[in-house]
Design an enzyme around this catalytic site. Structure first.
Site, PDB file in Angstrom:
ATOM      1  N   HIS A 106     -13.029   5.967   0.805  1.00 60.61           N
ATOM      2  CA  HIS A 106     -13.213   5.113   1.984  1.00 60.61           C
ATOM      3  C   HIS A 106     -12.050   5.272   2.947  1.00 60.61           C
ATOM      4  O   HIS A 106     -10.981   5.753   2.584  1.00 60.61           O
ATOM      5  CB  HIS A 106     -13.335   3.642   1.574  1.00 60.61           C
ATOM      6  CG  HIS A 106     -12.071   3.086   0.966  1.00 60.61           C
ATOM      7  ND1 HIS A 106     -11.674   3.393  -0.319  1.00 60.61           N
ATOM      8  CD2 HIS A 106     -11.110   2.285   1.466  1.00 60.61           C
ATOM      9  CE1 HIS A 106     -10.525   2.787  -0.579  1.00 60.61           C
ATOM     10  NE2 HIS A 106     -10.151   2.117   0.489  1.00 60.61           N
ATOM     11  N   ASP A 108      -9.860   2.605   5.358  1.00 62.76           N
ATOM     12  CA  ASP A 108      -9.681   1.154   5.310  1.00 62.76           C
ATOM     13  C   ASP A 108     -10.343   0.440   6.495  1.00 62.76           C
ATOM     14  O   ASP A 108     -10.146   0.812   7.655  1.00 62.76           O
ATOM     15  CB  ASP A 108      -8.183   0.800   5.302  1.00 62.76           C
ATOM     16  CG  ASP A 108      -7.520   1.113   3.952  1.00 62.76           C
ATOM     17  OD1 ASP A 108      -8.213   1.083   2.920  1.00 62.76           O
ATOM     18  OD2 ASP A 108      -6.297   1.370   3.952  1.00 62.76           O
ATOM     19  N   ARG A 277      -0.041  -3.573   0.529  1.00 63.70           N
ATOM     20  CA  ARG A 277      -0.443  -2.768   1.678  1.00 63.70           C
ATOM     21  C   ARG A 277      -0.266  -3.559   2.966  1.00 63.70           C
ATOM     22  O   ARG A 277      -0.706  -4.703   3.056  1.00 63.70           O
ATOM     23  CB  ARG A 277      -1.919  -2.376   1.538  1.00 63.70           C
ATOM     24  CG  ARG A 277      -2.392  -1.396   2.601  1.00 63.70           C
ATOM     25  CD  ARG A 277      -3.882  -1.142   2.489  1.00 63.70           C
ATOM     26  NE  ARG A 277      -4.647  -2.145   3.240  1.00 63.70           N
ATOM     27  CZ  ARG A 277      -5.956  -2.316   3.122  1.00 63.70           C
ATOM     28  NH1 ARG A 277      -6.660  -1.586   2.280  1.00 63.70           N
ATOM     29  NH2 ARG A 277      -6.579  -3.227   3.834  1.00 63.70           N
TER      30      ARG A 277
HETATM   31 FE   LIG Z   1      -8.104   1.419   0.793  1.00 66.05          FE
END
Ligand SMILES: [Fe+2]
Length: 317
Positions: A106, A108, A277
């Site tokens: 994927h 993000d 993150r």
């Molecule tokens: Fe991710």
């Protein structure tokens, strides 16, 4: 007293070492933080645009605030549209014990139009084995397509959503855990239409914009859509087009989220794996025809509990 001979403005040279044929570089000579000088930030940004993902070792000194302060040197940090942050700041917790696994390819947050430009991932606790992350270069994937497939991709658009079948991805997960994560992640259901080929706003490269949040290609039947998605996605995931990182605590990886997909390998059993993150705001994609992405629903990206949502700091098209 001795006289210092080194000039007060001396900086450690930043070195960039290419480590993959199509993607990936290691950067040495940098202590990440909010006080990094402008020249080092420019070097990091240039390496990021050239190599798509860059890796730093030995950044154990970073905490949530330092991580976020460094992110501000690359742009505006943004909160995840639906998942609460780990600490009431911008850092998103990626924790093996809380149901969130990223074992699918994927990019993000592509279920909103102006999804993040950069993601900065910091390893806090790493399992004794496994738990690697892979990245794929979506600009190289486009470049290496045969010309007829590039022409086909150039004219396509696809609908992305955060609503998808979690149970199909984690058949061994407890139903309660799946239901709880799903409820949070999809507390607002987004539908966004993007071009399948995004023209990169900084490099001008054409990139394939697909990944796990794609529901279907606009205007096609389900079967045709699935066949084409599988065709293009296979070119993105080709091993020559990827790089794999074996984490150590204190590592930081930064990727250009507009030119990559990534995959977190779920093979460390029940060992703890904790990362943080921070994402930096992106802008609204445009295709080769100049037509921008569009939010189908809801009417606007709602404000998250803390900070601003992805895409909210840039003017929506
Ligand atoms: Fe991710």
């Amino acid at each position: 007293m001795t006289t210092a001979t080194a000039p007060a403005t001396a900086t450690t040279p930043v070195t960039v070492t290419k480590i993959g044929g199509r993607i990936g570089a290691r950067i040495d000579g940098v202590r990440l933080g909010g006080d990094l000088d402008a020249a080092a930030v420019a070097d990091i940004r240039a390496a990021l645009l050239a190599h798509k993902v860059v890796f730093f070792r030995g950044q154990e000194h970073l905490d949530e605030a330092g991580h976020e302060a460094f992110a501000q040197l690359l742009g505006t940090p943004v909160a995840h549209p639906t998942v609460p942050s780990a600490d009431g700041r911008y850092a998103l917790g990626i924790d093996s014990h809380h149901g969130a696994r990223a074992n699918q390819w994927h990019t993000d947050v592509t279920f909103v139009p102006a999804y993040p430009a950069f993601s900065i991932l910091r390893a806090v606790t790493i399992p004794p084995y496994g738990g690697n992350t892979l990245w794929a270069n979506t600009a190289a994937a486009y470049d290496h397509l045969p010309e007829p497939l590039r022409a086909l991709a150039d004219g396509l658009r696809a609908v992305h959503s955060n609503e998808y079948d979690y149970a199909a991805l984690r058949p061994d997960a407890l139903p309660e855990a799946l239901a709880q994560y799903r409820e949070v992640f999809t507390s607002t259901t987004f539908l966004t239409e993007h071009p399948v080929v995004r023209v990169h706003p900084e490099t001008g490269e054409r990139t394939l914009l697909l990944g796990n949040f794609v529901q279907r290609i606009s205007g096609l039947t389900g079967r045709d859509s699935r066949l084409l998605l599988d065709l293009f996605q296979a070119h993105i995931e080709s091993p020559e087009n990827t790089i794999r990182h074996q984490w150590q605590a204190g590592d930081v990886a930064i990727w250009d989220n507009r030119a990559t997909q990534h995959y977190g390998v779920d093979d460390s059993d029940d060992h703890e794996r904790t990362l943080r993150r921070v994402t930096v705001d992106g802008d609204v994609p445009v295709g080769p025809d100049g037509v921008p992405s569009r939010l189908i629903s809801p009417e606007t990206v709602p404000e998250p509990g803390f900070g601003i949502a992805s895409g909210a700091s840039t003017a929506a098209a």
